[in-house]
Motif scaffolding. Structure first.
Motif, mmCIF file in Angstrom:
data_model
loop_
_atom_site.group_PDB
_atom_site.id
_atom_site.type_symbol
_atom_site.label_atom_id
_atom_site.label_comp_id
_atom_site.label_asym_id
_atom_site.label_seq_id
_atom_site.Cartn_x
_atom_site.Cartn_y
_atom_site.Cartn_z
ATOM 1 N N GLY A 198 49.189 1.267 19.953
ATOM 2 C CA GLY A 198 48.537 1.572 21.212
ATOM 3 C C GLY A 198 47.039 1.347 21.103
ATOM 4 N N ALA A 199 46.352 1.545 22.207
ATOM 5 C CA ALA A 199 44.896 1.340 22.240
ATOM 6 C C ALA A 199 44.178 2.256 21.256
ATOM 7 C CB ALA A 199 44.371 1.575 23.656
ATOM 8 N N ASP A 200 44.783 3.393 20.947
ATOM 9 C CA ASP A 200 44.178 4.346 20.021
ATOM 10 C C ASP A 200 44.502 4.045 18.562
ATOM 11 O OD1 ASP A 200 46.858 4.963 20.056
ATOM 12 O OD2 ASP A 200 46.587 7.078 20.571
ATOM 13 N N GLY A 201 45.255 2.945 18.318
ATOM 14 C CA GLY A 201 45.619 2.572 16.954
ATOM 15 C C GLY A 201 46.859 3.280 16.433
ATOM 16 N N GLN A 202 47.426 4.152 17.254
ATOM 17 C CA GLN A 202 48.626 4.887 16.856
ATOM 18 C C GLN A 202 49.870 4.045 17.154
ATOM 19 O OE1 GLN A 202 48.654 7.984 15.298
ATOM 20 N NE2 GLN A 202 46.491 7.465 15.164
ATOM 21 N N PRO A 203 50.969 4.275 16.430
ATOM 22 C CA PRO A 203 52.199 3.537 16.698
ATOM 23 C C PRO A 203 52.638 3.704 18.157
ATOM 24 C CG PRO A 203 52.405 4.810 14.674
ATOM 25 C CD PRO A 203 51.117 5.232 15.330
ATOM 26 N N ALA A 204 53.140 2.621 18.731
ATOM 27 C CA ALA A 204 53.622 2.648 20.113
ATOM 28 C C ALA A 204 55.147 2.746 20.098
ATOM 29 C CB ALA A 204 53.179 1.388 20.842
ATOM 30 N N HIS A 205 55.676 3.508 21.029
ATOM 31 C CA HIS A 205 57.127 3.700 21.128
ATOM 32 C C HIS A 205 57.593 3.371 22.539
ATOM 33 C CE1 HIS A 205 55.993 6.169 17.671
ATOM 34 N NE2 HIS A 205 57.221 5.926 17.227
ATOM 35 N N LEU A 206 58.849 2.950 22.640
ATOM 36 C CA LEU A 206 59.489 2.679 23.912
ATOM 37 C C LEU A 206 60.668 3.632 24.033
ATOM 38 C CD1 LEU A 206 59.989 0.907 26.451
ATOM 39 C CD2 LEU A 206 61.355 -0.595 24.970
ATOM 40 N N VAL A 207 60.727 4.361 25.120
ATOM 41 C CA VAL A 207 61.843 5.268 25.376
ATOM 42 C C VAL A 207 62.693 4.625 26.456
ATOM 43 C CG1 VAL A 207 62.530 7.579 26.104
ATOM 44 C CG2 VAL A 207 60.437 7.269 24.778
ATOM 45 N N THR A 208 63.981 4.414 26.146
ATOM 46 C CA THR A 208 64.892 3.787 27.108
ATOM 47 C C THR A 208 66.180 4.595 27.188
ATOM 48 O OG1 THR A 208 66.062 2.403 25.493
ATOM 49 C CG2 THR A 208 64.030 1.506 26.421
ATOM 50 N N ASP A 209 67.030 4.183 28.108
ATOM 51 C CA ASP A 209 68.350 4.793 28.216
ATOM 52 C C ASP A 209 69.378 4.005 27.409
ATOM 53 O OD1 ASP A 209 68.677 2.514 29.691
ATOM 54 O OD2 ASP A 209 69.120 3.521 31.578
ATOM 55 N N ARG A 214 62.294 3.677 20.472
ATOM 56 C CA ARG A 214 62.122 2.508 19.616
ATOM 57 C C ARG A 214 60.660 2.376 19.231
ATOM 58 N NH1 ARG A 214 63.528 -3.813 20.862
ATOM 59 N NH2 ARG A 214 62.469 -4.601 19.021
ATOM 60 N N LEU A 215 60.428 2.182 17.944
ATOM 61 C CA LEU A 215 59.088 1.876 17.450
ATOM 62 C C LEU A 215 58.793 0.424 17.793
ATOM 63 C CD1 LEU A 215 56.610 2.661 15.717
ATOM 64 C CD2 LEU A 215 57.897 1.841 13.734
ATOM 65 N N LEU A 216 57.685 0.188 18.465
ATOM 66 C CA LEU A 216 57.332 -1.164 18.879
ATOM 67 C C LEU A 216 56.499 -1.858 17.801
ATOM 68 C CD1 LEU A 216 56.489 -0.406 22.611
ATOM 69 C CD2 LEU A 216 58.523 -1.546 21.708
ATOM 70 N N ALA A 265 59.564 -7.133 22.474
ATOM 71 C CA ALA A 265 59.412 -6.559 21.131
ATOM 72 C C ALA A 265 60.281 -7.312 20.124
ATOM 73 C CB ALA A 265 59.772 -5.079 21.147
ATOM 74 N N ASP A 266 61.515 -7.661 20.510
ATOM 75 C CA ASP A 266 62.388 -8.440 19.623
ATOM 76 C C ASP A 266 61.757 -9.785 19.283
ATOM 77 O OD1 ASP A 266 64.341 -6.454 19.695
ATOM 78 O OD2 ASP A 266 65.562 -7.470 21.218
ATOM 79 N N SER A 267 61.185 -10.439 20.290
ATOM 80 C CA SER A 267 60.551 -11.736 20.087
ATOM 81 C C SER A 267 59.338 -11.626 19.172
ATOM 82 C CB SER A 267 60.140 -12.318 21.442
ATOM 83 O OG SER A 267 59.437 -13.517 21.280
ATOM 84 N N ILE A 268 58.526 -10.601 19.366
ATOM 85 C CA ILE A 268 57.345 -10.408 18.523
ATOM 86 C C ILE A 268 57.763 -10.093 17.093
ATOM 87 C CG2 ILE A 268 55.367 -8.878 18.099
ATOM 88 C CD1 ILE A 268 54.995 -8.814 21.164
ATOM 89 N N GLU A 269 58.790 -9.258 16.923
ATOM 90 C CA GLU A 269 59.278 -8.967 15.566
ATOM 91 C C GLU A 269 59.734 -10.242 14.870
ATOM 92 O OE1 GLU A 269 60.903 -4.392 16.022
ATOM 93 O OE2 GLU A 269 62.363 -6.008 15.892
ATOM 94 N N ALA A 270 60.468 -11.094 15.576
ATOM 95 C CA ALA A 270 60.935 -12.353 14.983
ATOM 96 C C ALA A 270 59.745 -13.226 14.584
ATOM 97 C CB ALA A 270 61.842 -13.090 15.964
ATOM 98 N N THR A 271 58.737 -13.286 15.435
ATOM 99 C CA THR A 271 57.534 -14.066 15.128
ATOM 100 C C THR A 271 56.804 -13.493 13.920
ATOM 101 O OG1 THR A 271 57.295 -14.735 17.439
ATOM 102 C CG2 THR A 271 55.317 -14.870 16.052
ATOM 103 N N GLN A 272 56.703 -12.168 13.856
ATOM 104 C CA GLN A 272 56.035 -11.535 12.710
ATOM 105 C C GLN A 272 56.760 -11.867 11.409
ATOM 106 O OE1 GLN A 272 56.140 -7.506 14.258
ATOM 107 N NE2 GLN A 272 53.918 -7.518 14.561
ATOM 108 N N LEU A 273 58.087 -11.808 11.422
ATOM 109 C CA LEU A 273 58.839 -12.113 10.200
ATOM 110 C C LEU A 273 58.725 -13.590 9.840
ATOM 111 C CD1 LEU A 273 61.992 -9.880 10.744
ATOM 112 C CD2 LEU A 273 60.007 -9.438 9.276
ATOM 113 N N ASP A 274 58.750 -14.481 10.835
ATOM 114 C CA ASP A 274 58.555 -15.912 10.571
ATOM 115 C C ASP A 274 57.167 -16.170 9.986
ATOM 116 O OD1 ASP A 274 61.086 -16.528 11.542
ATOM 117 O OD2 ASP A 274 60.363 -17.139 13.516
#
Length: 98
Positions: free
Chosen positions: A14-25, A8-10, A35-44
């Protein structure tokens, strides 16, 4: 039964300015809920900035160059966030199999 890895793209970099990803099962984690909460805040925030910028542009008073520069910066930030959210959500849509 083995689980498939999900990437998942977060909504932050990251600290280096590159896109951060989350790897899950595929299970929901605290980080994915954050991440869901931050996305909702960004869209609001984007909706609010768009509403305020429209009001500013429709006002009888002409905005100054500084005000236009400021609102352009905020709109650019919001558009960047919205495109990242769209990309992240698009990557999570499962492939259609007929």
């Amino acid at each position: 039964m083995s689980r498939t890895s999900h990437v998942r793209l977060l909504p932050w970099c990251g600290a280096d300015g590159q896109p951060a990803h989350l790897v899950t099962d595929g299970t929901e984690s605290r980080l994915s809920r954050l991440a869901d909460s931050i996305e909702a805040t960004q869209l609001d925030t984007g909706r609010e900035v768009l509403k305020l910028s429209r009001a500013m542009l429709q006002s009888l008073e002409r905005p100054t160059a500084g005000e236009l520069f400021y609102v352009t910066q905020r709109l650019t930030e919001c558009l960047t966030d919205a495109l990242r959210v769209a990309e992240s959500r698009g990557l999570r849509i499962p492939a259609y199999e007929a």
